[in-house]
Design a protein around this motif. Sequence first.
Motif, PDB file in Angstrom:
ATOM      1  N   ALA A   2     -20.216  65.949 -20.027  1.00  0.00           N
ATOM      2  CA  ALA A   2     -21.283  65.324 -19.233  1.00  0.00           C
ATOM      3  C   ALA A   2     -20.725  64.779 -17.918  1.00  0.00           C
ATOM      4  O   ALA A   2     -21.317  64.971 -16.843  1.00  0.00           O
ATOM      5  CB  ALA A   2     -21.940  64.208 -20.031  1.00  0.00           C
ATOM      6  N   ARG A   3     -19.582  64.111 -17.982  1.00  0.00           N
ATOM      7  CA  ARG A   3     -18.970  63.561 -16.768  1.00  0.00           C
ATOM      8  C   ARG A   3     -18.529  64.671 -15.813  1.00  0.00           C
ATOM      9  O   ARG A   3     -18.673  64.548 -14.588  1.00  0.00           O
ATOM     10  CB  ARG A   3     -17.761  62.691 -17.146  1.00  0.00           C
ATOM     11  CG  ARG A   3     -18.140  61.411 -17.872  1.00  0.00           C
ATOM     12  CD  ARG A   3     -16.894  60.619 -18.256  1.00  0.00           C
ATOM     13  NE  ARG A   3     -17.238  59.400 -18.986  1.00  0.00           N
ATOM     14  CZ  ARG A   3     -16.347  58.550 -19.474  1.00  0.00           C
ATOM     15  NH1 ARG A   3     -15.047  58.802 -19.332  1.00  0.00           N
ATOM     16  NH2 ARG A   3     -16.723  57.457 -20.122  1.00  0.00           N
ATOM     17  N   LEU A   4     -18.013  65.754 -16.376  1.00  0.00           N
ATOM     18  CA  LEU A   4     -17.558  66.866 -15.539  1.00  0.00           C
ATOM     19  C   LEU A   4     -18.736  67.555 -14.843  1.00  0.00           C
ATOM     20  O   LEU A   4     -18.606  68.013 -13.708  1.00  0.00           O
ATOM     21  CB  LEU A   4     -16.773  67.875 -16.376  1.00  0.00           C
ATOM     22  CG  LEU A   4     -15.438  67.379 -16.941  1.00  0.00           C
ATOM     23  CD1 LEU A   4     -14.789  68.450 -17.819  1.00  0.00           C
ATOM     24  CD2 LEU A   4     -14.493  66.976 -15.820  1.00  0.00           C
ATOM     25  N   ILE A   5     -19.864  67.621 -15.528  1.00  0.00           N
ATOM     26  CA  ILE A   5     -21.065  68.203 -14.913  1.00  0.00           C
ATOM     27  C   ILE A   5     -21.498  67.361 -13.717  1.00  0.00           C
ATOM     28  O   ILE A   5     -21.867  67.885 -12.654  1.00  0.00           O
ATOM     29  CB  ILE A   5     -22.196  68.325 -15.954  1.00  0.00           C
ATOM     30  CG1 ILE A   5     -21.878  69.451 -16.940  1.00  0.00           C
ATOM     31  CG2 ILE A   5     -23.540  68.564 -15.273  1.00  0.00           C
ATOM     32  CD1 ILE A   5     -22.849  69.534 -18.103  1.00  0.00           C
ATOM     33  N   ALA A   6     -21.449  66.033 -13.887  1.00  0.00           N
ATOM     34  CA  ALA A   6     -21.818  65.145 -12.781  1.00  0.00           C
ATOM     35  C   ALA A   6     -20.874  65.336 -11.589  1.00  0.00           C
ATOM     36  O   ALA A   6     -21.303  65.375 -10.429  1.00  0.00           O
ATOM     37  CB  ALA A   6     -21.795  63.700 -13.253  1.00  0.00           C
ATOM     38  N   THR A   7     -19.580  65.471 -11.884  1.00  0.00           N
ATOM     39  CA  THR A   7     -18.592  65.679 -10.821  1.00  0.00           C
ATOM     40  C   THR A   7     -18.823  67.016 -10.117  1.00  0.00           C
ATOM     41  O   THR A   7     -18.796  67.103  -8.879  1.00  0.00           O
ATOM     42  CB  THR A   7     -17.165  65.644 -11.405  1.00  0.00           C
ATOM     43  OG1 THR A   7     -16.947  64.385 -12.045  1.00  0.00           O
ATOM     44  CG2 THR A   7     -16.124  65.845 -10.313  1.00  0.00           C
ATOM     45  N   LYS A   8     -19.069  68.056 -10.902  1.00  0.00           N
ATOM     46  CA  LYS A   8     -19.257  69.401 -10.361  1.00  0.00           C
ATOM     47  C   LYS A   8     -20.479  69.464  -9.450  1.00  0.00           C
ATOM     48  O   LYS A   8     -20.465  70.159  -8.418  1.00  0.00           O
ATOM     49  CB  LYS A   8     -19.420  70.390 -11.521  1.00  0.00           C
ATOM     50  CG  LYS A   8     -19.594  71.840 -11.121  1.00  0.00           C
ATOM     51  CD  LYS A   8     -18.286  72.449 -10.669  1.00  0.00           C
ATOM     52  CE  LYS A   8     -18.429  73.937 -10.386  1.00  0.00           C
ATOM     53  NZ  LYS A   8     -17.174  74.525  -9.871  1.00  0.00           N
ATOM     54  N   THR A   9     -21.532  68.751  -9.806  1.00  0.00           N
ATOM     55  CA  THR A   9     -22.788  68.802  -9.040  1.00  0.00           C
ATOM     56  C   THR A   9     -22.914  67.664  -8.044  1.00  0.00           C
ATOM     57  O   THR A   9     -23.952  67.533  -7.390  1.00  0.00           O
ATOM     58  CB  THR A   9     -23.993  68.779  -9.995  1.00  0.00           C
ATOM     59  OG1 THR A   9     -23.926  67.592 -10.805  1.00  0.00           O
ATOM     60  CG2 THR A   9     -24.013  70.000 -10.888  1.00  0.00           C
ATOM     61  N   GLN A  10     -21.891  66.813  -7.949  1.00  0.00           N
ATOM     62  CA  GLN A  10     -21.878  65.670  -7.038  1.00  0.00           C
ATOM     63  C   GLN A  10     -23.071  64.748  -7.273  1.00  0.00           C
ATOM     64  O   GLN A  10     -23.683  64.224  -6.333  1.00  0.00           O
ATOM     65  CB  GLN A  10     -21.835  66.139  -5.577  1.00  0.00           C
ATOM     66  CG  GLN A  10     -20.574  66.947  -5.248  1.00  0.00           C
ATOM     67  CD  GLN A  10     -20.539  67.411  -3.811  1.00  0.00           C
ATOM     68  OE1 GLN A  10     -21.580  67.741  -3.240  1.00  0.00           O
ATOM     69  NE2 GLN A  10     -19.363  67.441  -3.222  1.00  0.00           N
ATOM     70  N   ALA A  11     -23.398  64.569  -8.545  1.00  0.00           N
ATOM     71  CA  ALA A  11     -24.517  63.703  -8.914  1.00  0.00           C
ATOM     72  C   ALA A  11     -24.000  62.310  -9.265  1.00  0.00           C
ATOM     73  O   ALA A  11     -22.876  62.146  -9.730  1.00  0.00           O
ATOM     74  CB  ALA A  11     -25.270  64.294 -10.097  1.00  0.00           C
TER      75      ALA A  11
END
Length: 411
Positions: free
Chosen positions: A68-77
């Motif tokens: 979940a944290r990596l998805i946020a980082t990847k999408t700059q959210a």
Amino acid sequence: MNNLFTELENQNKQIPLAEILRPKTLEDFLGQSNVISDKSPLLNLLKTNRLFSLIFWGTPGCGKTTLARLIATKTQASFIEISAVTSGIKDIKEAVDKAKENLRAGIKTILFIDEIHRYSKTQQDALLPHLENGTIFLIGSTTENPSFQVVPALLSRVQVIRLNSIDDESMASIIKRGFQYLASNYSPMECESGVLDFIINLARGDARYALNIVENAYFASDLKDNKRYLSVKVIEEICQQRNTRYSQQEHYDCASAFQKSLRGSDPDAAIYYLAKMICAGEDPRFIARRLIVCASEDVGNADPNALNVSINAYKAVELLGLPEGRIPLAQAVIYVARAPKSNETICAIDKALSDISNGKDFPPPMHLKDAHYKDAKKYGFGEGYIYTHSAPDIKQQFLPDELVGVKYTNP
């Protein structure tokens, strides 16, 4: 003043190794190649910078929070993390207000809710309008089957992604990373042969648990000449006994596998699932009830004694409790598994119930109706009935007129 206290708290924290080594990029993320790989649908979506709401369902330590944290980082959210154990509707409202602020700045917000299955229906419903209008994107994590724990309205707005337990190869890499980090930041170390495999076996796909073992075993091992010597014995003494992994989903899965093994006449598999349920603390009366059901449903009249054996096992468990109760349970399990099988009983009753539910609800023939009251003969009730014991060779009709010739049982 608050910042000073927070800084002091952070300085004095002993951060677990599992947190220190949490992957910082998707490339470093191990163990979910079915979800994160070069051409996986999830990764393709992330490459387009598009977000969608989802729930990660998987065993402890399989990487739900990390992903979940990596998805946020990847999408700059923007990433807001709360736990369903300690939060409520007030926290959801605060997260939504923050998400609205972010939107004014052109930033999307991911609200991550750990252990989302612990939220009540009201708390889950509070998320719906904000998912519907795109204010927030939800990522939930759960160790329980969302089909049982998440309300249908929320399930219809999210994508459920099943994460597997970490495979042995990935687990080996994670454990080695742990040892390398400790050896480079503290003292060099030497591992006894078999340590890696022993930790993998203990961890059972739980990376967090594996790294906890690595960290504790490292500092508990002997230190000689500024070098650590780690043995299997040290790990055994630290861990002692690993509890059986057994979530609500596994409760259903093991009960299902247990009954299907009995039905399939595999006493070894049935005994294994019996042992797994006992080790997990399953109520032995629940196990005995499943055994009784199988004795009637799957053995039936092919061996009527199977039902007696199962009922007696239930009574024995109530009298003895555990651990002694495991013996009559195992005896009955082996008996039922080896017994000849017939599902005639359940097929017969279910076919009859289905007929009645579908409109074939007919009265008995006139000669079978109750004639034990004064006016019965006036209506013709009981007229023509033959007492079977007096004339066993005479055939008469017992099914309703409309069902003559229908067969519910196998001759």
